[in-house]
Design an enzyme around this catalytic site. Sequence first.
Site, PDB file in Angstrom:
ATOM      1  N   LYS A  83      34.328  45.431   5.609  1.00 35.16           N
ATOM      2  CA  LYS A  83      34.141  44.373   4.401  1.00 35.16           C
ATOM      3  C   LYS A  83      35.099  44.457   3.665  1.00 35.16           C
ATOM      4  O   LYS A  83      35.612  45.651   2.999  1.00 35.16           O
ATOM      5  CB  LYS A  83      32.713  44.468   3.838  1.00 35.16           C
ATOM      6  CG  LYS A  83      31.520  43.977   4.957  1.00 35.16           C
ATOM      7  CD  LYS A  83      30.469  43.826   3.907  1.00 35.16           C
ATOM      8  CE  LYS A  83      29.353  42.737   4.768  1.00 35.16           C
ATOM      9  NZ  LYS A  83      28.224  42.636   3.808  1.00 35.16           N
ATOM     10  N   HIS A 101      43.305  52.904   6.962  1.00 40.29           N
ATOM     11  CA  HIS A 101      43.809  51.500   7.525  1.00 40.29           C
ATOM     12  C   HIS A 101      44.792  52.170   8.777  1.00 40.29           C
ATOM     13  O   HIS A 101      45.400  52.757   8.735  1.00 40.29           O
ATOM     14  CB  HIS A 101      44.601  50.779   6.445  1.00 40.29           C
ATOM     15  CG  HIS A 101      44.977  49.534   7.221  1.00 40.29           C
ATOM     16  ND1 HIS A 101      44.039  48.453   7.340  1.00 40.29           N
ATOM     17  CD2 HIS A 101      46.054  49.040   7.963  1.00 40.29           C
ATOM     18  CE1 HIS A 101      44.749  47.471   8.158  1.00 40.29           C
ATOM     19  NE2 HIS A 101      45.894  47.803   8.284  1.00 40.29           N
ATOM     20  N   GLU A 172      44.742  58.905  12.338  1.00 41.09           N
ATOM     21  CA  GLU A 172      43.386  59.031  11.404  1.00 41.09           C
ATOM     22  C   GLU A 172      42.837  60.123  11.060  1.00 41.09           C
ATOM     23  O   GLU A 172      42.579  60.592   9.988  1.00 41.09           O
ATOM     24  CB  GLU A 172      42.810  57.808  12.031  1.00 41.09           C
ATOM     25  CG  GLU A 172      43.494  56.512  11.872  1.00 41.09           C
ATOM     26  CD  GLU A 172      42.345  55.236  12.189  1.00 41.09           C
ATOM     27  OE1 GLU A 172      41.290  55.222  11.654  1.00 41.09           O
ATOM     28  OE2 GLU A 172      42.934  54.644  13.023  1.00 41.09           O
TER      29      GLU A 172
HETATM   30  C1  GAR Z   1      39.500  52.806  12.417  1.00 39.43           C
HETATM   31  O1  GAR Z   1      40.377  52.935  13.289  1.00 39.43           O
HETATM   32  C2  GAR Z   1      39.736  52.463  11.021  1.00 39.43           C
HETATM   33  O2  GAR Z   1      40.920  53.042  10.651  1.00 39.43           O
HETATM   34  C3  GAR Z   1      39.774  50.982  11.060  1.00 39.43           C
HETATM   35  O3  GAR Z   1      38.650  50.626  11.852  1.00 39.43           O
HETATM   36  C4  GAR Z   1      38.443  51.830  12.670  1.00 39.43           C
HETATM   37  C5  GAR Z   1      36.973  52.280  12.808  1.00 39.43           C
HETATM   38  O4  GAR Z   1      36.603  53.457  13.526  1.00 39.43           O
HETATM   39  N1  GAR Z   1      39.563  50.307   9.656  1.00 39.43           N
HETATM   40  C6  GAR Z   1      39.875  49.438   9.235  1.00 39.43           C
HETATM   41  O5  GAR Z   1      40.629  48.535  10.037  1.00 39.43           O
HETATM   42  C7  GAR Z   1      39.899  48.843   8.006  1.00 39.43           C
HETATM   43  N2  GAR Z   1      40.637  47.816   7.393  1.00 39.43           N
HETATM   44  P1  GAR Z   1      35.468  54.213  13.319  1.00 39.43           P
HETATM   45  O6  GAR Z   1      34.226  53.511  12.950  1.00 39.43           O
HETATM   46  O7  GAR Z   1      35.329  55.079  14.673  1.00 39.43           O
HETATM   47  O8  GAR Z   1      35.821  55.096  12.186  1.00 39.43           O
END
Ligand code: GAR
Length: 411
Positions: A83, A101, A172
């Site tokens: 969000k 990100h 990440e």
């Molecule tokens: C991750 O790749 C995170 O970087 C991205 O969503 C994924 C969630 O994975 N976040 C975004 O895109 C935010 N703009 P997770 O729930 O397994 O951590």
Amino acid sequence: MLKIAVLVSGGGTNLQALINAQENGILKSGRIVEVISSRSGVYALDRAENSGIPSAVCPNEASILDELRKCGAELVVLAGFMKILSPDFLEAVSVPVVNIHPSLIPSFCGKGYYGLKVHEEVIKSGVKITGATVHMVNESVDGGKILSQKAVEVRPHDTPETLQRRVMERAEWVILPRTVEKLCQELSPKIFPKPMHYPGRGIITGMTPSGRIMFAYFIMGRSASSRARVFERSGDDLLIRLTGSDKTLDSSLILYAPVRVMKDCAIVTNGDQTDTVYDALTAGRTFEEALMTREYEPDAPHYTPRISAILTPSGHTQSILKRDGKYFYSYAYTPGQGRLIHTYNHDVMSSEILPSFSGEPRRVIIPDEIDEFAPALWEEFDKDNKVSLYVRYYGAGLTSYEDKLYNKEEN
Ligand code: GAR
């Protein structure tokens, strides 16, 4: 230790990376106190439960704010939080918020770029390098200050899913825990709010949040002879031993017992006034009466103050004997709080006369764990000037204790 709240919306692999980092010691200056999800039924909530971390489902900003206040979060980490937080929320939250990100900002970011969508766009564009970014969150989407980035190659036959997996594994899950640790270190309250290279000698007395009496004593030195010293335990007392060969110095100023313990009280000082107080108490006189017979050190031109403290089960008193007077400050214990007094007031050039500490002993925060307090304090000291640090955390009253001793020469 900084309290971290992690906000999630999905699978929670980044949350898991933080939990793992907490377990293997990469994340040591902060701890996750709550996981807040924007949606129910997501696997991130199971991950929290499996690790014994409290969690909540908060579908709107008002409930997130409420939860953050309740858990006392000092840092908010968005880990796969889908969000966009409003400017009003960011203003109200009043603690730093960081986000991970899955691209190299400023590419493939902003409104509409989230989750797999980011990797689809990366593949479509034909770029050969992508990666991940940890950044501060402000009112512009993915536009806050960049804290860390790591690049990952895009391979010819990548699908959004294979690319997402590679970005997660190689970037990440690596940069998020490290960056959060670094931020926690930076945000942790410091004993010296402004960098102080030479506070001289110092005493901290106080109580941990759970009610354990504690004290610390440190020495810092600028001359070779002052630096050639180590602390040594002697039963429950603490002594100083010279390690250099210059035995011609006024040894009463550098060789003394900084700590002496009697039944139900501990005396901590920066000179041989420890013995003056000890002898006076043995003879039925008081800490104040003992110190009124002493004065500042005769080390012209500095005339270093004599600083002293006494801890009893009911309270702690600190004293400073300076050229302009003799001062005593008595306190009842306040859980989680200590008082710090040190000999010099602020940094000056080595050639100048060192100004004496002025004002009331400063309030400092005392954490519950000696393993958190002692190493952080030792780290905070100027690496050239620090000589030795001793920290003692009592159990109940003033009997059993655990302690930590650092000597520069042995570290
Ligand atoms: C991750 O790749 C995170 O970087 C991205 O969503 C994924 C969630 O994975 N976040 C975004 O895109 C935010 N703009 P997770 O729930 O397994 O951590």
